[in-house]
Motif scaffolding. Structure first.
Motif, PDB file in Angstrom:
ATOM      1  N   GLU A  26       0.729  -1.284   0.052  1.00  0.00           N
ATOM      2  CA  GLU A  26      -0.111  -0.027  -0.119  1.00  0.00           C
ATOM      3  C   GLU A  26       0.873   1.214   0.026  1.00  0.00           C
ATOM      4  O   GLU A  26       0.738   2.242  -0.922  1.00  0.00           O
ATOM      5  N   ALA A  27       1.885   1.246   0.866  1.00  0.00           N
ATOM      6  CA  ALA A  27       2.954   2.292   0.851  1.00  0.00           C
ATOM      7  C   ALA A  27       3.673   2.695  -0.483  1.00  0.00           C
ATOM      8  O   ALA A  27       3.694   3.814  -1.026  1.00  0.00           O
ATOM      9  N   LEU A  28       4.034   1.578  -1.146  1.00  0.00           N
ATOM     10  CA  LEU A  28       4.594   1.802  -2.318  1.00  0.00           C
ATOM     11  C   LEU A  28       3.591   2.083  -3.512  1.00  0.00           C
ATOM     12  O   LEU A  28       3.780   3.125  -4.245  1.00  0.00           O
ATOM     13  N   ALA A  29       2.374   1.541  -3.318  1.00  0.00           N
ATOM     14  CA  ALA A  29       1.527   1.877  -4.535  1.00  0.00           C
ATOM     15  C   ALA A  29       1.076   3.653  -4.497  1.00  0.00           C
ATOM     16  O   ALA A  29       0.968   4.205  -5.171  1.00  0.00           O
ATOM     17  N   ASN A  30       0.758   3.959  -2.904  1.00  0.00           N
ATOM     18  CA  ASN A  30       0.670   5.488  -2.907  1.00  0.00           C
ATOM     19  C   ASN A  30       1.549   6.275  -3.239  1.00  0.00           C
ATOM     20  O   ASN A  30       1.294   7.296  -3.788  1.00  0.00           O
ATOM     21  N   GLU A  31       2.947   5.910  -3.111  1.00  0.00           N
ATOM     22  CA  GLU A  31       3.872   6.667  -3.475  1.00  0.00           C
ATOM     23  C   GLU A  31       4.090   6.857  -4.779  1.00  0.00           C
ATOM     24  O   GLU A  31       4.306   8.088  -5.360  1.00  0.00           O
ATOM     25  N   VAL A 105       5.753  -8.021 -14.695  1.00  0.00           N
ATOM     26  CA  VAL A 105       5.407  -8.569 -13.424  1.00  0.00           C
ATOM     27  C   VAL A 105       6.631  -8.767 -12.741  1.00  0.00           C
ATOM     28  O   VAL A 105       7.520  -9.295 -13.112  1.00  0.00           O
ATOM     29  N   ARG A 106       6.845  -7.949 -11.645  1.00  0.00           N
ATOM     30  CA  ARG A 106       7.991  -7.934 -10.989  1.00  0.00           C
ATOM     31  C   ARG A 106       7.489  -8.314  -9.621  1.00  0.00           C
ATOM     32  O   ARG A 106       6.360  -8.215  -9.209  1.00  0.00           O
ATOM     33  N   PHE A 107       8.450  -8.894  -8.859  1.00  0.00           N
ATOM     34  CA  PHE A 107       8.388  -9.313  -7.356  1.00  0.00           C
ATOM     35  C   PHE A 107       9.141  -8.870  -6.521  1.00  0.00           C
ATOM     36  O   PHE A 107      10.338  -8.560  -6.762  1.00  0.00           O
ATOM     37  N   LEU A 108       8.774  -8.114  -5.303  1.00  0.00           N
ATOM     38  CA  LEU A 108       9.380  -7.595  -4.193  1.00  0.00           C
ATOM     39  C   LEU A 108       8.997  -8.438  -2.988  1.00  0.00           C
ATOM     40  O   LEU A 108       7.938  -8.860  -2.492  1.00  0.00           O
ATOM     41  N   VAL A 153      13.663  -7.307   0.015  1.00  0.00           N
ATOM     42  CA  VAL A 153      13.826  -6.511   1.006  1.00  0.00           C
ATOM     43  C   VAL A 153      13.677  -6.994   2.541  1.00  0.00           C
ATOM     44  O   VAL A 153      12.988  -8.172   2.674  1.00  0.00           O
ATOM     45  N   ASP A 154      14.363  -6.458   3.767  1.00  0.00           N
ATOM     46  CA  ASP A 154      14.345  -6.908   4.839  1.00  0.00           C
ATOM     47  C   ASP A 154      13.229  -6.162   5.512  1.00  0.00           C
ATOM     48  O   ASP A 154      13.039  -5.152   5.772  1.00  0.00           O
ATOM     49  N   ILE A 155      12.258  -7.254   6.347  1.00  0.00           N
ATOM     50  CA  ILE A 155      11.205  -6.604   6.893  1.00  0.00           C
ATOM     51  C   ILE A 155      11.481  -5.932   8.096  1.00  0.00           C
ATOM     52  O   ILE A 155      10.612  -5.291   8.749  1.00  0.00           O
ATOM     53  N   ALA A 166      12.749  -0.534  -3.013  1.00  0.00           N
ATOM     54  CA  ALA A 166      12.012  -1.039  -4.012  1.00  0.00           C
ATOM     55  C   ALA A 166      11.973  -0.179  -5.241  1.00  0.00           C
ATOM     56  O   ALA A 166      12.274  -0.590  -6.263  1.00  0.00           O
ATOM     57  N   ARG A 167      11.885   1.102  -5.011  1.00  0.00           N
ATOM     58  CA  ARG A 167      12.012   2.070  -6.186  1.00  0.00           C
ATOM     59  C   ARG A 167      13.250   2.089  -6.786  1.00  0.00           C
ATOM     60  O   ARG A 167      13.234   2.172  -8.000  1.00  0.00           O
ATOM     61  N   ARG A 168      14.243   1.897  -5.908  1.00  0.00           N
ATOM     62  CA  ARG A 168      15.711   2.066  -6.515  1.00  0.00           C
ATOM     63  C   ARG A 168      16.069   0.581  -7.172  1.00  0.00           C
ATOM     64  O   ARG A 168      16.513   0.625  -8.399  1.00  0.00           O
ATOM     65  N   GLY A 169      15.608  -0.592  -6.509  1.00  0.00           N
ATOM     66  CA  GLY A 169      15.817  -1.895  -7.294  1.00  0.00           C
ATOM     67  C   GLY A 169      14.886  -2.072  -8.580  1.00  0.00           C
ATOM     68  O   GLY A 169      15.571  -2.637  -9.631  1.00  0.00           O
ATOM     69  N   PHE A 170      13.980  -1.327  -8.737  1.00  0.00           N
ATOM     70  CA  PHE A 170      13.058  -1.538  -9.932  1.00  0.00           C
ATOM     71  C   PHE A 170      13.012  -0.219 -10.846  1.00  0.00           C
ATOM     72  O   PHE A 170      12.595  -0.326 -11.971  1.00  0.00           O
ATOM     73  N   GLY A 171      13.957   0.755 -10.600  1.00  0.00           N
ATOM     74  CA  GLY A 171      14.248   1.826 -11.257  1.00  0.00           C
ATOM     75  C   GLY A 171      12.980   2.749 -11.533  1.00  0.00           C
ATOM     76  O   GLY A 171      12.816   3.078 -12.535  1.00  0.00           O
TER      77      GLY A 171
END
Length: 172
Positions: A26-31, A105-108, A153-155, A166-171
């Motif tokens: 949700e945080a990633l989608a919102n950003e 489709v990518r995976f986090l 990513v580490d929880i 995530a943003r950095r890893g997926f560009g």
């Protein structure tokens, strides 16, 4: 399922229960200003009832659920709408179904120790997924393969740090 390339990206935030898939997703989608799809809400009532009784889902229980999520990804993709999906996606075969919904489709993978996961699950009263099922999910979990287009990513990191990673890893 989807053969057109719309340029839309779809990120599946995966991991066992308690890993923070919904919170991070949700945080990633919102950003990003993308749609968030809560995978748990797509479980049929029979799956929810089974998990509520402390019974792990079988592959046969999961296939229709995963296919419904892949269809939702395909629907967004056809509309040119990027999305973030929270879904356990524990096995590569499950991820393959989700990947069938769109070309990108990518995976986090939200990953953490069993101790942290168990603690988080014990702090979720009223959730249909009991902590007793954690071991079955950890046993089923197949780590992302290098060819799967994903990052881990580490929880234990703050949500903001996981989103930044995530943003950095997926560009993005």
């Amino acid at each position: 399922m989807n053969t057109e390339n719309t340029g839309a990206i779809h990120i599946v935030v995966m991991g066992v229960s308690g890993s923070g898939k919904s919170t991070v997703g949700e945080a990633l989608a919102n950003e990003l200003g993308w749609r968030f799809i809560e995978g748990d809400s797509w479980h049929p009532p029979a799956n929810v009832a089974k998990m509520s009784r402390g019974e792990p889902l079988t592959d046969e229980d999961r296939w229709p659920w995963l296919e419904a999520l892949a269809a939702e990804i395909a629907k967004d993709d056809a509309a040119g709408q990027a999305s973030v999906v929270g879904c356990s996606a524990l096995k590569r075969a499950y991820r393959d179904i989700l990947r069938s919904g769109a070309r990108d489709v990518r995976f986090l993978h939200a990953h953490g120790s069993k101790e942290v996961l168990a603690e988080r699950l014990s702090d979720r009263p009223g959730h249909f997924f009991p902590a007793a099922l954690l071991d079955s999910q950890l046993a089923a979990l197949e780590p992302l393969a290098p060819d799967e287009g994903g990052i881990v990513v580490d929880i234990d990191a703050p949500i903001e740090a996981m989103v930044t990673e995530a943003r950095r890893g997926f560009g993005l």
